[in-house]
Each structure stands twice: as structure tokens, then as C-alpha cells.
Design an enzyme around this catalytic site. Structure first.
Site, short mmCIF file in Angstrom:
data_model
loop_
_atom_site.label_atom_id
_atom_site.label_comp_id
_atom_site.label_asym_id
_atom_site.label_seq_id
_atom_site.Cartn_x
_atom_site.Cartn_y
_atom_site.Cartn_z
CG HIS A 80 -6.54 5.89 5.21
ND1 HIS A 80 -5.83 5.38 4.15
CD2 HIS A 80 -5.63 6.43 6.06
CE1 HIS A 80 -4.54 5.61 4.34
NE2 HIS A 80 -4.38 6.25 5.49
CG ASP A 133 -1.76 1.22 1.34
OD1 ASP A 133 -2.50 1.50 0.38
OD2 ASP A 133 -1.70 1.95 2.36
#
Ligand code: DGL
Length: 278
Positions: A191, A15
Site C-alpha cells: 500500500h 496478495d
């Protein structure tokens, strides 16, 4: 299971930084017996406001690093990288890979009842139109509404989970989704699951939230299983936990702090990598 191919080599997850841990967390629930290497590009985060060229260059380097770790399978946990770069990058490597877009898009198509799907993500993800075009490939009659919510990333990283300010920002961002009456909303950014409660609160009980990380974990479990790639040693005894290694592209301290919050347990043993070498 194809015993020939089954391998104890790790699964690689990468990521732009810490956000992919929401995907790792889901993967660990389904594949606790696998060895995993996590790479977070904290030195160059965020990806979400960057161009396709830069995200493609970074994604290639992230994958090269994981290749050097001899991974058997790669999960691109980053929605921005999955949207704009993965398809192209994938062509240059001989390792099976999954991004987060297709599993999230498929789940949204399955869940919607009224045919109105909302997508929220970073600017890169939303501008790429990746979710919308995959959804339309499956069913062109569905209506898709896309919206960038860039402030959600820093709010999640700073731990602004149950603050009034976060609620107000979410209310402001999501009003258009409410106005058009989406019944399904894809959390198209690593997120956003951290802010799930606030988002659910704003959208109301009638809207189904799709966690693309959760869907990606399910898809990966299926692909790894069908390809005969389960870790043979641990799979015989699923109570044996696999080994988990963390690598980051800058000093590990900040990653460790936020990661501990995201994972709900202490994250230590983090190794720094010079990603510019790849
Ligand atoms: N990981 C990114 C994503 O899912 C969010 C953070 C960033 O912009 O790098 O799109």
C-alpha cells in the site's frame, strides 16, 4: 528465447487483498503482452497483523488457487506473505515464484550511499526481519532500521492520500528514520506506493524511496525472459495486450471501488472464489 518453453499460460499474482495491485500496475508496464490472473484475498485481509502459521496457511491456499488456473509463474505481491511464508510454501509447488522482498532489498543495497537503510512495512514484515537479513547477507556492514507503520494500510485504502491527518501520521511514524539519517527507505508494503508523495515529503529530497513492487516487476521480467517463458504470441507483437482476470475471496464491490482508484482505471469483471476449498 527458448521457444519450447514459451507459453501463453498466465502469470499469477496474489496478495492479501487490493494492495497487490500496485505490483500488478508495475508488471503491466513491463509485461503488457502477458496474460495475468490476479487473486486478492479480500475476505481475509489484512495479513500484516497475523501469525506466521496463519499467513502460511493462507499463502498455501492462494498458491493452490493460482495453480488451478495453470499459471506459469507466480508473483507473491504481498510483503507480509513474502516475508514469513513464501520460502516454505514454495517448496511444495513446482511453479517458479518471486516474492517482493529480495528485489526490494537488492535495490536498497545498490542505492544507499551512506550505508543506512530504512525499512517500513506491516508488523508481520518488520517482525520477520526478512528485509534486514537479506540486506545483511549481501553486505553485513550496512545499517538497517526497521519500522512498522500499520496505519498506512487503511489510510491508502480509504483514499486518504493528500489529507493533513495522513501527513501528521507519516511525520510521527517516520521521525525516527529521519533521526537516524537513513538515505534510502524501502516501501516494504503493497500500500505504501499509494502514499509515496506524503512519505517523500516527510523524508525530504535526499532520501531515495525504493518501491519493492517496481523492483519485483523488473526482477520478474528478467526471470520470465531468461527462463524462456514470455508469451510467444503477444511477444511477437507487443502492442497486443494480454488478458487480465481478477479473482477475490469475498464480494467484489469494495474491491472494485478501491481497485479502480489504485489502478487509475475501472476494474470490473471480478470473480468471487471460495478460497476455503483450497
Ligand atoms: N499486502 C500487505 C503487505 O504488503 C498489506 C496489507 C495486509 O496487511 O494484508 O504486507
Amino acid at each position: 528465447m527458448n521457444e519450447q518453453k514459451a507459453t501463453s499460460a498466465p502469470i499469477g499474482i496474489f496478495d492479501s487483498g487490493v494492495g497487490g495491485l500496485t505490483v500488478l500496475k508495475e508488471v503491466l508496464k513491463l509485461l503488457p503482452f502477458e496474460n495475468i490472473v490476479y487473486f486478492g484475498d479480500v475476505g481475509r485481509t489484512p495479513y500484516g497483523g497475523r501469525s506466521k502459521e496463519i499467513i502460511t496457511q493462507f499463502t498455501t491456499q492462494d498458491v493452490k488457487f493460482l495453480q488451478e488456473q495453470h499459471v506459469k509463474y507466480i508473483i507473491c505481491a504481498c510483503n507480509s506473505a513474502s516475508s514469513v511464508a513464501l520460502e516454505e510454501v514454495q517448496k511444495n509447488f513446482d511453479i517458479p515464484m518471486t516474492g517482493v522482498i529480495e528485489p526490494g532489498a537488492k535495490a536498497a543495497v545498490e542505492k544507499t550511499k551512506d550505508g543506512k537503510i530504512g525499512i517500513i512495512g506491516t508488523n508481520a514484515t518488520i517482525n520477520s526481519n526478512a528485509y534486514a537479513s537479506l540486506i545483511h547477507d549481501i553486505d553485513p556492514t550496512l545499517k538497517v532500521f526497521s519500522l512498522a507503520c500499520p496505519l498506512f494500510v487503511p489510510l491508502a485504502e480509504e483514499g486518504y492520500i493528500d489529507k493533513e491527518a495522513t501527513y501528521l501520521i507519516a511525520k510521527d511514524y517516520l521521525q525516527t528514520m529521519k533521526d537516524v539519517g537513513v538515505d534510502t527507505l524501502v516501501l516494504g508494503c503493497t500500500h505504501y506506493p499509494i502514499l509515496k508523495e506524503v512519505i517523500a515529503n516527510v523524508m525530504g529530497d535526499d532520501v531515495t524511496l525504493i518501491d519493492s513492487g517496481e523492483e519485483t516487476a523488473k526482477a520478474s521480467y528478467n526471470i520470465i525472459g531468461e527462463s524462456g517463458l514470455f508469451n510467444p504470441k503477444c511477444n511477437q507483437n507487443p502492442t497486443i495486450a494480454g488478458e487480465l482476470k481478477y479473482f477475490v475471496s469475498d464480494v467484489p464491490e469494495k474491491f472494485s471501488k478501491v481497485a479502480t482508484r489504485f489502478m487509475g482505471k475501472e476494474v470490473i469483471n471480478i470473480t468471487r472464489v471460495d478460497i476455503s476449498k483450497y
